[in-house]
Design an enzyme around this catalytic site. Structure first.
Site: not given
Ligand code: AMP
Length: 285
Positions: A31, A37, A61, A185-186
């Site tokens: 999220g 995303h 995690q 990044s979140s």
């Molecule tokens: P997360 O919500 O951070 O767990 O990310 C969910 C998915 O989105 C994971 O597969 C991440 O690698 C991908 N993701 C997160 N940030 C990016 C980004 N800047 N570019 C591409 N994919 C991303």
């Protein structure tokens, strides 16, 4: 757009669609959705008939001193983004629905989880592997998307899916960046204005490493020192690891042959930033 809260409703929904011959694309997330995303969701939308996005801040995690409690949660905004992108279902289970009392199975991918992020966050990858195994089993996707941004995670999930014959194929989407190179990044919302300004130094370090390789440098140790030198130009940024690795095993490379991935993690106050850059040396024609 359907909001699914229970594991049984998720499995039922996928089963029904598969019976109707509908292909399912899956984007697992925690999220606080951003443009990174969104890019994965768009790729899924183009490739499959139906798209499921999971939104689950997976407690297993996170380490005991990490940011589980304060991790950004914004389901209302996330739902709006998903609706706009034509997502068919959001799977947002509670932790209790995913880990029922008495839960005890742990999935581990020990070799790929040993280095880098695995060293910094000891139980992180077994939490990731366990939740991804559960999600893929529940959603039964035809294709799932992961981000290259989390290079080690993508490598580990690929191994996990192969070893356990998890459903569907995996696609890895290139990293989406801000204009100044910072990977989205979140967790970027945790950065103060000053930290935000310093943060792209990690990307610049990776770029410098990649440029040196393209310029003919092949010594892993030299490239590593070069990247560390660039990071040092921002005094508020602490290097955690900067490494030149084999993209399949993630082991450090002494000498680069054809393929490498530059992996980096830095600290800014209490915030950790990750990034990476794959590099392929083109044979001279
Ligand atoms: P997360 O919500 O951070 O767990 O990310 C969910 C998915 O989105 C994971 O597969 C991440 O690698 C991908 N993701 C997160 N940030 C990016 C980004 N800047 N570019 C591409 N994919 C991303």
């Amino acid at each position: 757009m359907k909001l699914i809260r229970t594991t049984s409703a998720m499995a039922d929904w996928s089963r029904r669609l598969h019976r109707e011959g509908v292909t399912i694309g899956f984007v697992p997330t925690m999220g606080a959705l951003h443009e990174g995303h969104r890019a994965l969701i768009r790729a899924a939308r183009l490739a499959c008939d139906a798209v499921v996005v999971s939104i689950f801040v997976n407690p297993t995690q996170f380490g005991p001193t990490e940011d589980l409690a304060k991790y950004p949660r914004q389901l209302r905004l996330d739902r709006a983004l998903c609706a706009k992108e034509g997502v068919d279902a959001i799977f947002a289970p509670t932790a209790g629905a995913m880990y029922q009392p008495g839960f005890q199975t742990i999935v581990s991918v020990p070799t790929l989880a040993r280095l880098w992020e695995g060293e910094a966050r000891p139980h992180h990858f077994q939490g990731v592997a366990t939740v991804v195994a559960k999600l893929l089993s529940l959603v039964q996707p035809d294709i799932s998307w992961f981000g290259q941004k989390d290079f080690q995670q993508a490598a580990l999930v690929r191994q996990l899916a192969k070893d356990l014959n998890l459903p569907g194929t995996l696609r890895v989407h290139p990293t989406v960046r801000e204009r100044d190179g910072l990977a989205l990044s979140s967790r970027n919302v945790y950065l103060s204005a000053q930290q935000r300004e310093a943060a792209p130094v990690l990307y610049r370090a990776l770029q410098a490493g990649a440029a040196a390789i393209r310029g003919g440098e092949r010594r892993g140790a030299f490239i590593q020192r070069l990247m560390a030198h660039v990071v040092k130009t921002e005094r508020s940024v602490t290097p955690e690891y900067l490494a030149v690795c084999d993209p399949s095993t993630l082991e450090p490379l002494q000498t680069i042959q054809r393929h490498a991935v530059l992996l980096g993690a830095v600290g800014l106050g209490t915030v950790r930033l990750l990034d990476n850059m794959p590099v392929t040396i083109r044979p001279k024609s």
